[in-house]
Write a protein that holds these residues in place. Structure first.
Motif, PDB file in Angstrom:
ATOM      1  N   PRO A  41      40.191 -53.321  45.312  1.00  0.00           N
ATOM      2  CA  PRO A  41      41.004 -54.043  44.320  1.00  0.00           C
ATOM      3  C   PRO A  41      40.155 -54.994  43.493  1.00  0.00           C
ATOM      4  N   GLY A  42      40.291 -54.904  42.183  1.00  0.00           N
ATOM      5  CA  GLY A  42      39.586 -55.801  41.301  1.00  0.00           C
ATOM      6  C   GLY A  42      38.125 -55.476  41.084  1.00  0.00           C
ATOM      7  N   LYS A  43      37.679 -54.342  41.632  1.00  0.00           N
ATOM      8  CA  LYS A  43      36.271 -53.966  41.498  1.00  0.00           C
ATOM      9  C   LYS A  43      36.146 -52.600  40.846  1.00  0.00           C
ATOM     10  N   ASP A  44      34.965 -52.342  40.327  1.00  0.00           N
ATOM     11  CA  ASP A  44      34.689 -51.025  39.771  1.00  0.00           C
ATOM     12  C   ASP A  44      34.508 -50.002  40.883  1.00  0.00           C
ATOM     13  N   ARG A  45      34.712 -48.748  40.520  1.00  0.00           N
ATOM     14  CA  ARG A  45      34.451 -47.673  41.471  1.00  0.00           C
ATOM     15  C   ARG A  45      32.965 -47.624  41.778  1.00  0.00           C
ATOM     16  N   GLY A  46      32.625 -47.440  43.048  1.00  0.00           N
ATOM     17  CA  GLY A  46      31.226 -47.418  43.440  1.00  0.00           C
ATOM     18  C   GLY A  46      30.906 -46.256  44.360  1.00  0.00           C
ATOM     19  N   PHE A  47      29.638 -45.979  44.446  1.00  0.00           N
ATOM     20  CA  PHE A  47      29.140 -44.875  45.260  1.00  0.00           C
ATOM     21  C   PHE A  47      29.170 -45.225  46.738  1.00  0.00           C
ATOM     22  N   VAL A  48      29.481 -44.225  47.571  1.00  0.00           N
ATOM     23  CA  VAL A  48      29.471 -44.421  49.020  1.00  0.00           C
ATOM     24  C   VAL A  48      28.452 -43.490  49.679  1.00  0.00           C
ATOM     25  N   ALA A  49      28.597 -42.191  49.437  1.00  0.00           N
ATOM     26  CA  ALA A  49      27.720 -41.221  50.088  1.00  0.00           C
ATOM     27  C   ALA A  49      27.744 -39.921  49.289  1.00  0.00           C
ATOM     28  N   ALA A  50      26.684 -39.141  49.437  1.00  0.00           N
ATOM     29  CA  ALA A  50      26.627 -37.848  48.748  1.00  0.00           C
ATOM     30  C   ALA A  50      25.832 -36.855  49.566  1.00  0.00           C
ATOM     31  N   ILE A  51      26.121 -35.588  49.327  1.00  0.00           N
ATOM     32  CA  ILE A  51      25.392 -34.508  49.976  1.00  0.00           C
ATOM     33  C   ILE A  51      25.125 -33.417  48.948  1.00  0.00           C
ATOM     34  N   SER A  52      23.886 -32.945  48.940  1.00  0.00           N
ATOM     35  CA  SER A  52      23.495 -31.852  48.070  1.00  0.00           C
ATOM     36  C   SER A  52      22.609 -30.923  48.886  1.00  0.00           C
ATOM     37  N   TRP A  53      23.067 -29.676  49.091  1.00  0.00           N
ATOM     38  CA  TRP A  53      22.425 -28.777  50.047  1.00  0.00           C
ATOM     39  C   TRP A  53      22.385 -29.473  51.413  1.00  0.00           C
ATOM     40  N   THR A 101      22.350 -31.227  40.918  1.00  0.00           N
ATOM     41  CA  THR A 101      21.546 -30.602  41.967  1.00  0.00           C
ATOM     42  C   THR A 101      20.803 -31.599  42.840  1.00  0.00           C
ATOM     43  N   SER A 102      21.048 -32.887  42.657  1.00  0.00           N
ATOM     44  CA  SER A 102      20.365 -33.859  43.504  1.00  0.00           C
ATOM     45  C   SER A 102      21.321 -34.961  43.918  1.00  0.00           C
ATOM     46  N   VAL A 103      21.096 -35.495  45.115  1.00  0.00           N
ATOM     47  CA  VAL A 103      21.937 -36.597  45.584  1.00  0.00           C
ATOM     48  C   VAL A 103      21.694 -37.854  44.757  1.00  0.00           C
ATOM     49  N   ARG A 104      20.471 -37.991  44.239  1.00  0.00           N
ATOM     50  CA  ARG A 104      20.182 -39.173  43.427  1.00  0.00           C
ATOM     51  C   ARG A 104      21.043 -39.195  42.183  1.00  0.00           C
ATOM     52  N   ALA A 105      21.267 -38.042  41.592  1.00  0.00           N
ATOM     53  CA  ALA A 105      22.149 -37.989  40.424  1.00  0.00           C
ATOM     54  C   ALA A 105      23.577 -38.311  40.815  1.00  0.00           C
ATOM     55  N   MET A 106      24.003 -37.891  42.004  1.00  0.00           N
ATOM     56  CA  MET A 106      25.361 -38.161  42.443  1.00  0.00           C
ATOM     57  C   MET A 106      25.588 -39.647  42.645  1.00  0.00           C
ATOM     58  N   CYS A 107      24.607 -40.378  43.095  1.00  0.00           N
ATOM     59  CA  CYS A 107      24.819 -41.803  43.364  1.00  0.00           C
ATOM     60  C   CYS A 107      24.610 -42.666  42.121  1.00  0.00           C
ATOM     61  N   ASP A 108      24.180 -42.065  41.036  1.00  0.00           N
ATOM     62  CA  ASP A 108      24.050 -42.789  39.773  1.00  0.00           C
ATOM     63  C   ASP A 108      25.415 -42.797  39.095  1.00  0.00           C
ATOM     64  N   MET A 109      26.041 -43.955  38.996  1.00  0.00           N
ATOM     65  CA  MET A 109      27.405 -44.031  38.479  1.00  0.00           C
ATOM     66  C   MET A 109      27.490 -43.669  37.004  1.00  0.00           C
ATOM     67  N   SER A 110      26.378 -43.525  36.329  1.00  0.00           N
ATOM     68  CA  SER A 110      26.409 -43.102  34.931  1.00  0.00           C
ATOM     69  C   SER A 110      26.423 -41.576  34.799  1.00  0.00           C
ATOM     70  N   THR A 111      26.268 -40.874  35.918  1.00  0.00           N
ATOM     71  CA  THR A 111      26.283 -39.408  35.879  1.00  0.00           C
ATOM     72  C   THR A 111      27.724 -38.920  35.814  1.00  0.00           C
ATOM     73  N   PRO A 112      28.093 -38.168  34.805  1.00  0.00           N
ATOM     74  CA  PRO A 112      29.447 -37.606  34.768  1.00  0.00           C
ATOM     75  C   PRO A 112      29.603 -36.517  35.832  1.00  0.00           C
ATOM     76  N   ILE A 113      30.666 -36.604  36.604  1.00  0.00           N
ATOM     77  CA  ILE A 113      30.956 -35.640  37.662  1.00  0.00           C
ATOM     78  C   ILE A 113      32.234 -34.910  37.291  1.00  0.00           C
ATOM     79  N   ALA A 114      32.210 -33.588  37.390  1.00  0.00           N
ATOM     80  CA  ALA A 114      33.277 -32.782  36.810  1.00  0.00           C
ATOM     81  C   ALA A 114      34.607 -32.872  37.544  1.00  0.00           C
ATOM     82  N   SER A 115      34.580 -32.854  38.860  1.00  0.00           N
ATOM     83  CA  SER A 115      35.824 -32.760  39.628  1.00  0.00           C
ATOM     84  C   SER A 115      36.018 -33.977  40.515  1.00  0.00           C
ATOM     85  N   TRP A 116      37.236 -34.508  40.492  1.00  0.00           N
ATOM     86  CA  TRP A 116      37.587 -35.681  41.297  1.00  0.00           C
ATOM     87  C   TRP A 116      38.904 -35.423  42.007  1.00  0.00           C
TER      88      TRP A 116
END
Length: 126
Positions: A41-53, A101-116
């Motif tokens: 509440p009151g905060k921006d959405r943030g990264f928690v965890a990611a998996i790639s391969w 194709t990389s977890v680093r891209a997934m944790c970058d909040m500026s990366t657009p992700i297609a499906s939510w």
């Protein structure tokens, strides 16, 4: 892209464990990078965890407590959360993208992700 539905969220007490599930349909997750995100509440959405391969990455505050995994046969992704804290209270979202194709891209909040997914509430009480 893929359709995602989260489940497993509920009210728990500090110190408890909880597993969130993200079910996918419309495509196989085998080719996707998948992430979990949260918005308190009151905060921006943030990264928690990611998996790639087979590579995973975690936000610092959840390292050693949360584990992301997936079951390709069930087309499902999990977030196992142990030793939950009050500050883990948030709406949790899973997200996936076939072209990331990389977890680093997934944790970058500026990366657009297609499906939510639609999000699921997790509340940790003291």
């Amino acid at each position: 892209q893929v359709n995602l539905v989260e489940s497993g969220g509920r009210v728990v007490q500090a110190g408890d464990s909880l597993t969130l599930t993200c079910d996918a349909n419309g495509d196989t997750l085998r080719r996707y990078s998948i992430g979990w995100f949260r918005q308190a509440p009151g905060k921006d959405r943030g990264f928690v965890a990611a998996i790639s391969w087979i590579t995973t990455v975690y936000e610092d505050s959840v390292k050693g407590r949360f584990t992301i995994s997936r079951n390709i046969g069930k087309n499902t992704v999990y977030l196992q959360m142990n030793n939950l804290k009050v500050e883990d209270t948030a709406v949790y979202y899973c997200a996936a993208d076939r072209w990331i194709t990389s977890v680093r891209a997934m944790c970058d909040m500026s990366t657009p992700i297609a499906s939510w997914g639609q999000g699921i509430q997790v509340t940790v009480s003291s």
